[in-house]
Motif scaffolding. Structure first.
Motif, PDB file in Angstrom:
ATOM      1  N   LYS A 113     -11.365   3.257  -2.677  1.00 57.73           N
ATOM      2  CA  LYS A 113     -10.611   2.720  -1.742  1.00 57.73           C
ATOM      3  C   LYS A 113     -10.504   1.107  -1.530  1.00 57.73           C
ATOM      4  O   LYS A 113     -11.672   1.023  -1.437  1.00 57.73           O
ATOM      5  CB  LYS A 113     -11.219   3.415  -0.137  1.00 57.73           C
ATOM      6  N   ASP A 114      -9.609   0.422  -1.530  1.00 59.29           N
ATOM      7  CA  ASP A 114      -9.466  -0.797  -1.331  1.00 59.29           C
ATOM      8  C   ASP A 114      -9.722  -1.526  -2.720  1.00 59.29           C
ATOM      9  O   ASP A 114     -10.445  -2.545  -2.503  1.00 59.29           O
ATOM     10  CB  ASP A 114     -10.128  -1.356  -0.130  1.00 59.29           C
ATOM     11  N   HIS A 117      -4.975   1.541  -0.802  1.00 59.75           N
ATOM     12  CA  HIS A 117      -5.310   0.412  -0.182  1.00 59.75           C
ATOM     13  C   HIS A 117      -4.740   0.317   1.141  1.00 59.75           C
ATOM     14  O   HIS A 117      -3.637   1.069   1.602  1.00 59.75           O
ATOM     15  CB  HIS A 117      -4.986  -0.788  -0.664  1.00 59.75           C
ATOM     16  N   ASP A 118      -5.266  -0.444   2.354  1.00 56.86           N
ATOM     17  CA  ASP A 118      -4.941  -0.422   3.514  1.00 56.86           C
ATOM     18  C   ASP A 118      -3.703  -1.697   3.748  1.00 56.86           C
ATOM     19  O   ASP A 118      -3.221  -1.556   4.617  1.00 56.86           O
ATOM     20  CB  ASP A 118      -6.022  -0.586   4.705  1.00 56.86           C
ATOM     21  N   SER A 119      -3.967  -2.419   2.744  1.00 58.89           N
ATOM     22  CA  SER A 119      -3.211  -3.634   2.878  1.00 58.89           C
ATOM     23  C   SER A 119      -2.644  -3.846   1.409  1.00 58.89           C
ATOM     24  O   SER A 119      -2.767  -3.191   0.379  1.00 58.89           O
ATOM     25  CB  SER A 119      -3.933  -4.773   3.133  1.00 58.89           C
ATOM     26  N   PRO A 178       1.029  -1.154  -0.054  1.00 59.39           N
ATOM     27  CA  PRO A 178      -0.103   0.111  -0.034  1.00 59.39           C
ATOM     28  C   PRO A 178       1.054   1.171   0.081  1.00 59.39           C
ATOM     29  O   PRO A 178       1.923   1.361   0.595  1.00 59.39           O
ATOM     30  CB  PRO A 178      -0.765  -0.195   1.431  1.00 59.39           C
TER      31      PRO A 178
END
Length: 166
Positions: free
Chosen positions: A129-130, A93-95, A57
């Motif tokens: 997002k994501d 992304h958070d991951s 990310p």
């Protein structure tokens, strides 16, 4: 007389050994796009030692015009792989995400700022997002036209200018 923009300075990174070969060509966008585009990266690679990579990310949104076989993409939250033939745009992304190829890939990646991604897609970043979205989902028939123009243009400088205009 109108001022003519100087051609972008290109940075080239190459690697070749008995198993793998790759070339990355980095270029800067038109100065007027700097608040929205971090840089461009044209790439061509053939790899035997790896076909899957982890994309960490970050604070940029990648937009990829794919010139080769479809890319298989899966985020940490997805159980299924998505095949993306023409390319993609990924939100923040958070991951991590995984990208897999058959060992051969080529394309042009545009590293967008979050504001740039919102302006290019016409979507607020919270909707990306994501998520990874195909270019066709995002731009419709325009995707094929731009991709065809990029494929028909052999020089990276000219390809970067096409993306500037887009």
């Amino acid at each position: 007389m109108a001022a003519v923009a100087a051609p972008p300075k290109l940075r080239v990174v190459r690697h070749e050994d008995e198993h793998d070969r790759w070339e990355f060509v980095f270029g800067d966008p038109d100065p007027r796009l700097r608040p929205y585009v971090v840089h461009y990266c044209g790439y061509d690679e053939e790899t035997a030692t790896f076909t899957r990579r982890i994309e960490a990310p970050g604070l940029r949104a990648p937009l990829i015009f794919n010139f080769g076989p479809p890319l298989a993409v899966r985020s940490a939250r997805d159980s299924d792989w998505r095949l993306l033939a023409d390319g993609l745009i990924a939100g923040l992304h958070d991951s991590y995400a995984l990208v897999e190829t058959g060992g051969r890939q080529s394309g042009l990646e545009v590293y967008l700022t979050p504001v740039g991604a919102g302006l290019v897609t016409g979507m607020p970043m919270r909707h990306l997002k994501d998520r990874t979205v195909s270019l066709e989902e995002c731009f419709g028939a325009t995707t094929a036209l731009i991709r065809e123009q990029l494929l028909e243009t052999p020089a990276w400088e000219e390809r970067f200018a096409i993306v500037d205009a887009f």
